[in-house]
Scaffold this motif. Structure first.
Motif, PDB file in Angstrom:
ATOM      1  N   ASP A  47      -7.751  -4.200  -1.449  1.00  0.00           N
ATOM      2  CA  ASP A  47      -7.257  -4.351   0.017  1.00  0.00           C
ATOM      3  C   ASP A  47      -6.427  -5.113  -0.012  1.00  0.00           C
ATOM      4  O   ASP A  47      -5.525  -5.258   1.165  1.00  0.00           O
ATOM      5  N   GLU A  90     -12.626 -11.551   6.722  1.00  0.00           N
ATOM      6  CA  GLU A  90     -11.987 -11.239   7.691  1.00  0.00           C
ATOM      7  C   GLU A  90     -13.084 -11.791   9.003  1.00  0.00           C
ATOM      8  O   GLU A  90     -12.683 -12.686   9.754  1.00  0.00           O
ATOM      9  N   SER A  91     -13.733 -11.000   8.601  1.00  0.00           N
ATOM     10  CA  SER A  91     -15.064 -11.232   9.400  1.00  0.00           C
ATOM     11  C   SER A  91     -15.816 -12.126   9.075  1.00  0.00           C
ATOM     12  O   SER A  91     -16.317 -12.431  10.823  1.00  0.00           O
ATOM     13  N   ALA A 110     -11.454  -7.435   4.255  1.00  0.00           N
ATOM     14  CA  ALA A 110     -12.232  -6.579   5.641  1.00  0.00           C
ATOM     15  C   ALA A 110     -13.636  -7.749   5.900  1.00  0.00           C
ATOM     16  O   ALA A 110     -13.553  -8.095   7.128  1.00  0.00           O
ATOM     17  N   GLU A 111     -14.388  -8.244   4.989  1.00  0.00           N
ATOM     18  CA  GLU A 111     -15.272  -8.548   4.798  1.00  0.00           C
ATOM     19  C   GLU A 111     -14.890 -10.079   5.182  1.00  0.00           C
ATOM     20  O   GLU A 111     -15.624 -10.808   5.671  1.00  0.00           O
TER      21      GLU A 111
END
Length: 225
Positions: A56, A37-38, A34-35
């Motif tokens: 994840d 991706e950002s 998630a991090e």
């Protein structure tokens, strides 16, 4: 170069990031997909360093998705998955290199340099501005035939300015390229770095400040015009 390190083991991630920053690279650190991706949606990277077994998900799936959306930065997997099948899957998924844990830091640095050069093959290996010559492969610069004693961050700044010669580079772009998102340099670090580079470049001046906007590297003839 600007690099992304995606690794959930904090000790390893911080060790890799610290070594790469010491080489003069800007490094962003991500703990999970998630991090990461950002980060990849916000910045352009020269190399992606990706662990596969993350809390994840698998970074291989993420890389496949990024490739489909046009993200072409070279990718190097750092993983304990060492079977032939894992390696084949990695390359098939868009990886440019594969390094099995545990690994030697010197080998990692060499591999990053190699795939970084391949990824930037469309760019010239040498940039010339007036009598300034910048050898990107050797990370060295000369002016008037005399070698310039540049520190890693000074070279990183010079490369950024040279690749955008004739264009104003903003303070935000300078900080991102030389320190990365996770680093918080001292409030005057930018001015100190610019002053040091300007001093080492010598006369006639090539680097000037565009007040309220950023910095510009151009030939003396362009400055007079």
């Amino acid at each position: 170069m600007r690099l992304l390190v995606l690794e959930d083991q904090s000790d390893l991630r911080e060790s890799v990031a610290s070594r790469l920053r010491a080489q003069g690279h800007a490094v962003d650190e991500a703990r999970d997909l998630a991090e990461a991706e950002s980060f990849v949606q916000s910045y352009a990277y020269d190399v992606l360093l990706l662990d596969r077994g993350l809390p994840d998900g698998d970074a291989l799936d993420a890389l496949l998705r990024w490739r489909q959306t046009g993200i072409v930065a070279p990718a190097l997997f750092l993983t304990a998955r060492d079977s032939i099948e894992d390696r084949v899957d990695g390359f098939a998924g868009g990886a440019d290199d594969y390094l099995v844990k545990p690994f030697a830091m010197d080998e990692l640095v060499a591999r990053i340099s190699a795939i970084g050069r391949r990824g930037s093959a469309i760019r010239p290996s040498t940039i010339r501005i007036a009598d300034l010559e910048i050898d990107l492969a050797r990370r060295a610069a000369r002016r008037g035939g005399i070698a310039l004693p540049l520190r890693p961050k000074e070279f990183a700044l010079l490369q950024l300015l040279a690749e955008r010669a004739g264009q104003v580079v903003s303070r935000q772009d300078l900080l991102a390229a030389c320190w990365g998102e996770d680093q918080q340099p001292a409030s005057n670090a930018e001015e100190v770095l610019i002053a040091a580079l300007r001093r080492k470049l010598g006369d006639p001046p090539l680097l000037r400040t565009v007040r309220g906007t950023g910095y510009l590297l151009e030939s003396p003839d362009a400055t007079r015009a």
